[in-house]
Write a protein that holds these residues in place. Sequence first.
Motif, mmCIF file in Angstrom:
data_model
loop_
_atom_site.group_PDB
_atom_site.id
_atom_site.type_symbol
_atom_site.label_atom_id
_atom_site.label_comp_id
_atom_site.label_asym_id
_atom_site.label_seq_id
_atom_site.Cartn_x
_atom_site.Cartn_y
_atom_site.Cartn_z
ATOM 1 N N ARG A 22 0.858 -1.044 0.010
ATOM 2 C CA ARG A 22 0.000 0.060 -0.017
ATOM 3 C C ARG A 22 0.827 1.265 -0.033
ATOM 4 O O ARG A 22 0.621 2.014 0.693
ATOM 5 C CB ARG A 22 -0.972 0.009 1.167
ATOM 6 C CG ARG A 22 -1.899 -1.230 1.058
ATOM 7 C CD ARG A 22 -2.847 -1.481 2.191
ATOM 8 N NE ARG A 22 -3.815 -0.354 2.200
ATOM 9 C CZ ARG A 22 -4.871 0.119 1.603
ATOM 10 N NH1 ARG A 22 -5.257 -1.012 0.722
ATOM 11 N NH2 ARG A 22 -5.582 1.016 1.868
ATOM 12 N N ARG A 23 1.796 1.230 -0.926
ATOM 13 C CA ARG A 23 2.661 2.309 -1.001
ATOM 14 C C ARG A 23 2.364 3.132 -2.241
ATOM 15 O O ARG A 23 2.238 2.730 -3.386
ATOM 16 C CB ARG A 23 4.430 1.912 -1.140
ATOM 17 C CG ARG A 23 4.699 1.412 0.178
ATOM 18 C CD ARG A 23 6.079 0.432 -0.060
ATOM 19 N NE ARG A 23 7.004 1.044 -0.818
ATOM 20 C CZ ARG A 23 7.863 0.481 -1.366
ATOM 21 N NH1 ARG A 23 8.087 -1.059 -1.225
ATOM 22 N NH2 ARG A 23 8.881 0.998 -2.067
ATOM 23 N N TYR A 24 2.457 4.166 -2.065
ATOM 24 C CA TYR A 24 2.339 5.303 -3.266
ATOM 25 C C TYR A 24 0.754 5.145 -3.811
ATOM 26 O O TYR A 24 0.452 4.924 -4.640
ATOM 27 C CB TYR A 24 3.297 5.107 -4.321
ATOM 28 C CG TYR A 24 4.455 5.521 -4.126
ATOM 29 C CD1 TYR A 24 5.136 6.757 -4.281
ATOM 30 C CD2 TYR A 24 5.598 4.555 -3.617
ATOM 31 C CE1 TYR A 24 6.515 7.300 -4.027
ATOM 32 C CE2 TYR A 24 6.918 4.884 -3.183
ATOM 33 C CZ TYR A 24 7.074 6.473 -3.608
ATOM 34 O OH TYR A 24 8.459 6.494 -3.307
ATOM 35 N N PRO A 25 -0.203 5.852 -2.965
ATOM 36 C CA PRO A 25 -1.492 5.680 -3.211
ATOM 37 C C PRO A 25 -1.704 6.914 -4.413
ATOM 38 O O PRO A 25 -1.221 7.950 -4.662
ATOM 39 C CB PRO A 25 -2.227 6.349 -2.108
ATOM 40 C CG PRO A 25 -0.953 7.250 -1.163
ATOM 41 C CD PRO A 25 0.338 6.409 -1.552
ATOM 42 N N ILE A 26 -2.403 6.325 -5.443
ATOM 43 C CA ILE A 26 -2.741 6.851 -6.643
ATOM 44 C C ILE A 26 -4.227 6.953 -7.028
ATOM 45 O O ILE A 26 -4.742 6.674 -8.012
ATOM 46 C CB ILE A 26 -1.872 6.521 -7.659
ATOM 47 C CG1 ILE A 26 -2.064 5.091 -8.019
ATOM 48 C CG2 ILE A 26 -0.427 6.839 -7.673
ATOM 49 C CD1 ILE A 26 -1.415 4.619 -9.342
#
Length: 67
Positions: A22-26
């Motif tokens: 769940r890294r770098y939410p886009i």
Amino acid sequence: MSKLSTEERNALPDSAFALPGRRYPIPDKTHARDALARASEFHHRGELTDDEYETVVRRAKEVLGEE
């Protein structure tokens, strides 16, 4: 920089993140542009691998419609 509350971030599906863990939410264009900037910074500092960086760029461009 775009802000997500903990509640908003937790409500996002895993598919709304560029990297595992769940890294770098886009979830939208604003966050996609922010992810590109942060990924570039972390890549240059050696904190993201080439593959991770390329994944963030590819996924963010999909959200931005720049495939």
